[in-house]
Structures are given as C-alpha cells and as structure tokens.
Design a protein around this motif. Sequence first.
Motif, PDB file in Angstrom:
ATOM      1  N   LYS A 211       0.845  -1.207   0.000  1.00  0.00           N
ATOM      2  CA  LYS A 211       0.000   0.000   0.000  1.00  0.00           C
ATOM      3  C   LYS A 211       0.878   1.254   0.000  1.00  0.00           C
ATOM      4  O   LYS A 211       0.449   2.335   0.424  1.00  0.00           O
ATOM      5  CB  LYS A 211      -0.933   0.023   1.216  1.00  0.00           C
ATOM      6  CG  LYS A 211      -1.914  -1.142   1.268  1.00  0.00           C
ATOM      7  CD  LYS A 211      -2.997  -0.993   0.218  1.00  0.00           C
ATOM      8  CE  LYS A 211      -3.952  -2.181   0.229  1.00  0.00           C
ATOM      9  NZ  LYS A 211      -4.869  -2.170  -0.920  1.00  0.00           N
ATOM     10  N   ARG A 212       2.108   1.097  -0.417  1.00  0.00           N
ATOM     11  CA  ARG A 212       3.080   2.195  -0.508  1.00  0.00           C
ATOM     12  C   ARG A 212       3.251   2.908   0.845  1.00  0.00           C
ATOM     13  O   ARG A 212       3.471   4.097   0.922  1.00  0.00           O
ATOM     14  CB  ARG A 212       2.708   3.197  -1.616  1.00  0.00           C
ATOM     15  CG  ARG A 212       2.519   2.576  -2.999  1.00  0.00           C
ATOM     16  CD  ARG A 212       3.775   1.853  -3.499  1.00  0.00           C
ATOM     17  NE  ARG A 212       3.553   1.256  -4.806  1.00  0.00           N
ATOM     18  CZ  ARG A 212       3.306  -0.051  -4.996  1.00  0.00           C
ATOM     19  NH1 ARG A 212       3.277  -0.909  -3.967  1.00  0.00           N
ATOM     20  NH2 ARG A 212       3.128  -0.511  -6.218  1.00  0.00           N
TER      21      ARG A 212
ATOM     22  N   PHE B 213       4.191  11.534  -0.052  1.00  0.00           N
ATOM     23  CA  PHE B 213       3.007  12.290  -0.486  1.00  0.00           C
ATOM     24  C   PHE B 213       2.217  12.806   0.713  1.00  0.00           C
ATOM     25  O   PHE B 213       2.153  12.156   1.775  1.00  0.00           O
ATOM     26  CB  PHE B 213       2.074  11.408  -1.328  1.00  0.00           C
ATOM     27  CG  PHE B 213       2.518  11.254  -2.761  1.00  0.00           C
ATOM     28  CD1 PHE B 213       2.406  12.327  -3.647  1.00  0.00           C
ATOM     29  CD2 PHE B 213       3.042  10.057  -3.222  1.00  0.00           C
ATOM     30  CE1 PHE B 213       2.824  12.195  -4.971  1.00  0.00           C
ATOM     31  CE2 PHE B 213       3.456   9.926  -4.541  1.00  0.00           C
ATOM     32  CZ  PHE B 213       3.351  10.991  -5.422  1.00  0.00           C
TER      33      PHE B 213
ATOM     34  N   LEU C 205      -6.210   6.655   2.080  1.00  0.00           N
ATOM     35  CA  LEU C 205      -7.464   7.246   1.591  1.00  0.00           C
ATOM     36  C   LEU C 205      -8.679   6.384   1.918  1.00  0.00           C
ATOM     37  O   LEU C 205      -9.774   6.899   2.106  1.00  0.00           O
ATOM     38  CB  LEU C 205      -7.382   7.442   0.064  1.00  0.00           C
ATOM     39  CG  LEU C 205      -6.792   8.754  -0.452  1.00  0.00           C
ATOM     40  CD1 LEU C 205      -7.567   9.959   0.097  1.00  0.00           C
ATOM     41  CD2 LEU C 205      -5.331   8.925  -0.162  1.00  0.00           C
TER      42      LEU C 205
HETATM   43  N1  COA Z   1      -4.214   5.559   0.371  1.00  0.00           N
HETATM   44  C1  COA Z   1      -4.741   4.341   0.168  1.00  0.00           C
HETATM   45  N2  COA Z   1      -4.180   3.434  -0.660  1.00  0.00           N
HETATM   46  C2  COA Z   1      -3.057   3.780  -1.295  1.00  0.00           C
HETATM   47  C3  COA Z   1      -2.466   5.035  -1.143  1.00  0.00           C
HETATM   48  C4  COA Z   1      -3.077   5.962  -0.239  1.00  0.00           C
HETATM   49  N3  COA Z   1      -2.574   7.160   0.020  1.00  0.00           N
HETATM   50  N4  COA Z   1      -1.360   5.105  -1.907  1.00  0.00           N
HETATM   51  C5  COA Z   1      -1.275   3.901  -2.540  1.00  0.00           C
HETATM   52  N5  COA Z   1      -2.297   3.107  -2.161  1.00  0.00           N
HETATM   53  C6  COA Z   1      -2.584   1.732  -2.554  1.00  0.00           C
HETATM   54  C7  COA Z   1      -3.280   1.653  -3.921  1.00  0.00           C
HETATM   55  O1  COA Z   1      -4.658   1.849  -3.783  1.00  0.00           O
HETATM   56  C8  COA Z   1      -2.905   0.248  -4.340  1.00  0.00           C
HETATM   57  O2  COA Z   1      -3.732  -0.664  -3.640  1.00  0.00           O
HETATM   58  P1  COA Z   1      -4.277  -2.002  -4.363  1.00  0.00           P
HETATM   59  O3  COA Z   1      -3.064  -2.797  -4.678  1.00  0.00           O
HETATM   60  O4  COA Z   1      -5.164  -2.637  -3.351  1.00  0.00           O
HETATM   61  O5  COA Z   1      -5.001  -1.533  -5.605  1.00  0.00           O
HETATM   62  C9  COA Z   1      -1.490   0.075  -3.783  1.00  0.00           C
HETATM   63  O6  COA Z   1      -1.352   1.042  -2.752  1.00  0.00           O
HETATM   64  C10 COA Z   1      -0.406   0.347  -4.778  1.00  0.00           C
HETATM   65  O7  COA Z   1      -0.643   1.591  -5.374  1.00  0.00           O
HETATM   66  P2  COA Z   1      -0.388   1.869  -6.939  1.00  0.00           P
HETATM   67  O8  COA Z   1      -1.035   3.150  -7.252  1.00  0.00           O
HETATM   68  O9  COA Z   1      -0.787   0.676  -7.731  1.00  0.00           O
HETATM   69  O10 COA Z   1       1.214   1.971  -6.930  1.00  0.00           O
HETATM   70  P3  COA Z   1       2.176   2.753  -7.944  1.00  0.00           P
HETATM   71  O11 COA Z   1       3.555   2.355  -7.562  1.00  0.00           O
HETATM   72  O12 COA Z   1       1.757   2.546  -9.334  1.00  0.00           O
HETATM   73  O13 COA Z   1       1.974   4.300  -7.595  1.00  0.00           O
HETATM   74  C11 COA Z   1       1.789   6.163  -6.053  1.00  0.00           C
HETATM   75  C12 COA Z   1       2.453   4.784  -6.357  1.00  0.00           C
HETATM   76  C13 COA Z   1       2.259   6.505  -4.644  1.00  0.00           C
HETATM   77  C14 COA Z   1       2.293   7.201  -7.071  1.00  0.00           C
HETATM   78  C15 COA Z   1       0.233   6.045  -6.139  1.00  0.00           C
HETATM   79  O14 COA Z   1      -0.189   4.916  -5.366  1.00  0.00           O
HETATM   80  C16 COA Z   1      -0.501   7.247  -5.626  1.00  0.00           C
HETATM   81  O15 COA Z   1      -0.645   8.228  -6.341  1.00  0.00           O
HETATM   82  N6  COA Z   1      -0.980   7.191  -4.349  1.00  0.00           N
HETATM   83  C17 COA Z   1      -1.696   8.285  -3.755  1.00  0.00           C
HETATM   84  C18 COA Z   1      -0.707   9.232  -3.095  1.00  0.00           C
HETATM   85  C19 COA Z   1      -1.418  10.439  -2.545  1.00  0.00           C
HETATM   86  O16 COA Z   1      -2.004  11.218  -3.257  1.00  0.00           O
HETATM   87  N7  COA Z   1      -1.311  10.596  -1.199  1.00  0.00           N
HETATM   88  C20 COA Z   1      -1.854  11.732  -0.526  1.00  0.00           C
HETATM   89  C21 COA Z   1      -3.111  11.384   0.148  1.00  0.00           C
HETATM   90  S1  COA Z   1      -3.904  12.829   0.804  1.00  0.00           S
END
Ligand code: COA
Length: 279
Positions: free
Chosen positions: A29-30, A118, A72
């Motif tokens: 979930k990063r 982030f 989120l």
């Molecule tokens: N909240 C909830 N779940 C999150 C998350 C967050 N902030 N960031 C990543 N995840 C989850 C994704 O939903 C995904 O879950 P899944 O495997 O069950 O579908 C998993 O982590 C991997 O994320 P993914 O987007 O596939 O990885 P990526 O390496 O392609 O991209 C990011 C990484 C960090 C660029 C992208 O996940 C992202 O944009 N995350 C949101 C970051 C953000 O805006 N945070 C601020 C919140 S206010």
Amino acid sequence: MSNQEPWGKTVLVDFSDDIAWVTLNRPDKRNCMSPELNREMLATLDALETDDRCKVVVLTGAGESWSAGMDLKEYFREVDGAPPIVQYRTRRASGDWQWRKLRFYVKPTIAMVNGWVFGGAFTPLVACDFAIAAEDAQFGLSEINWGILPGGNVTKVVMDTMGHRDGLYYIMTGETFDAVKAAQMKLINEAVPRAQLKQRVTELAKTLMGKDAVTLHAAKEVAKRVMSMDWDTANDYIYAKVDEAIFQSGGHFRKGAMKAFLDDKKLKPGLQTYDPENK
Ligand code: COA
C-alpha cells in the motif's frame, strides 16, 4: 523479539550500531498511514524512548515508498461517516505520533527517505530532526489533485519549512519534485545517491551519538520552540534550558571539555567534539 514489543505488523524495528531502524511496513500500500499503523507507530516511539538499544531513531519505508500519505480508504473513506468521537480519536492518533511525539522526541530522529513522499507524510518528514533522501525520491503535495487541501498539519509544516513561493506553488499545483529540488528548497537536509543513503544516515547518527544526550535534546527543543517567541522571552527561556540541561546531565561533559581545552590544552572544541571516554 519479545511479545512485549509493540511493533511487528505495520511497523518493523531493527537495531544496529545503537540505531533503531524503524520501517513503515505496508509496502503493498506504498506505506500509506492507516489508523492501525498510526497506533503502532505511537506505541513504537513510546517504547523506543526508554530502550537502551536505541540512541537515534531512523524512520524509513519498506519497498519503493517512504510513505504515500494518509490511507485514503481506511483513514478517510471508512471514517467519513463515523460518529464525531471516532473521527476525533482517529485524527488525534495520527497527530500524536506524526508531530506531537516526534517533534520533541527525546532522542535524535532522522528521516531516511527511500522513495515516494506524499501528502500526510510531509508531517513526520518535517517533524524528524533531519531528513536525508535518495536523489531520485519523489515528493508531492497531491491533495489538490483529490479536491482537498493539505490537512492535518501538512500546510503548516510546508509553510514553516519551505519558502513562501515554493510552498504555495506545490500546495496549489500538486506537481511532484525530486529530492535534489527538495534539498534546494530546504525541505530536507541532503539528497544523496541511493547507494550512499544508509551510509550517510549512519554517519550522521554516529555524529549525534558523540554529543551529550541531555544537551542534544535540550538544544533541539529550544531551537524548535524559540521560533514562535519574541527576543526577550526567547533569551529568558534559553537561559533556563541551559541551566536545566547542566543540572539534568550533571554537567560532566561540559566540565570535561573545558578542562581538556583550558587546562590540558588537548582539545579544540571549535573543530572536534569532546570524548569523555578518551580524556
Ligand atoms: N491511500 C490508500 N491506498 C493507497 C495510497 C493511499 N494514500 N497510496 C497507494 N495506495 C494503494 C493503492 O490503492 C494500491 O492498492 P491495491 O493494490 O489494493 O489496488 C497500492 O497502494 C499500490 O498503489 P499503486 O497506485 O498501484 O502503486 P504505484 O507504484 O503505481 O503508484 C503512487 C504509487 C504513490 C504514485 C500512487 O499509489 C498514488 O498516487 N498514491 C496516492 C498518493 C497520494 O495522493 N497521497 C496523498 C493522500 S492525501
């Protein structure tokens, strides 16, 4: 590891070189921060405060991310409709470790940034005393892309740490930037090649371990608190903390350093730290 230790699921801790390497551990979930992770981090920091294996805390992330901010789903969507008391307690648990505990933590803290940072992750990043990142780590205030503004204390930590223009630019555009740019904007101390990240963090931790621990904590507390004080109040407060630190530490480090410099002529404290083990 004993069953008493509060980490082991969403947070991992390893000890080496008197450093506690604390890893946010939701790589799939990063390392976004869920209520469970927030509770585990608070308990972990609490336990490490009195753990002799830890002189410095390093905060890093498992996998390719430092932290993708608040979860989120679990922190926002699942709590949105909950009664106000649940929302309040969830928010408080997040702030309790991310800045209330971390900002004035009794031991030095270093954010070792291995990847994505982030939104909500900016708060513990800035609350750590130091931040060193791999050059290619990416940072983003992505909230605006979600139709929200940087909440918790994110807007506050950004505007307190980065310049006015840079802070507003990234809050309002949501564009990402790399660690080299983050260092230029003073959001982090240094950006280093990825291969040197752990080595540089270890080096800094060892430098900090060579100082008197009580004075080090007082110095950081004073530095962070005087920023919101006027000059007279700050002067009074600083003297009180100087006396408190000498009282609490016993003043041996200071006395030893003075003797080594003034009497024995063996030390140049302008250039090196006093080593009580090597008088
Ligand atoms: N909240 C909830 N779940 C999150 C998350 C967050 N902030 N960031 C990543 N995840 C989850 C994704 O939903 C995904 O879950 P899944 O495997 O069950 O579908 C998993 O982590 C991997 O994320 P993914 O987007 O596939 O990885 P990526 O390496 O392609 O991209 C990011 C990484 C960090 C660029 C992208 O996940 C992202 O944009 N995350 C949101 C970051 C953000 O805006 N945070 C601020 C919140 S206010």
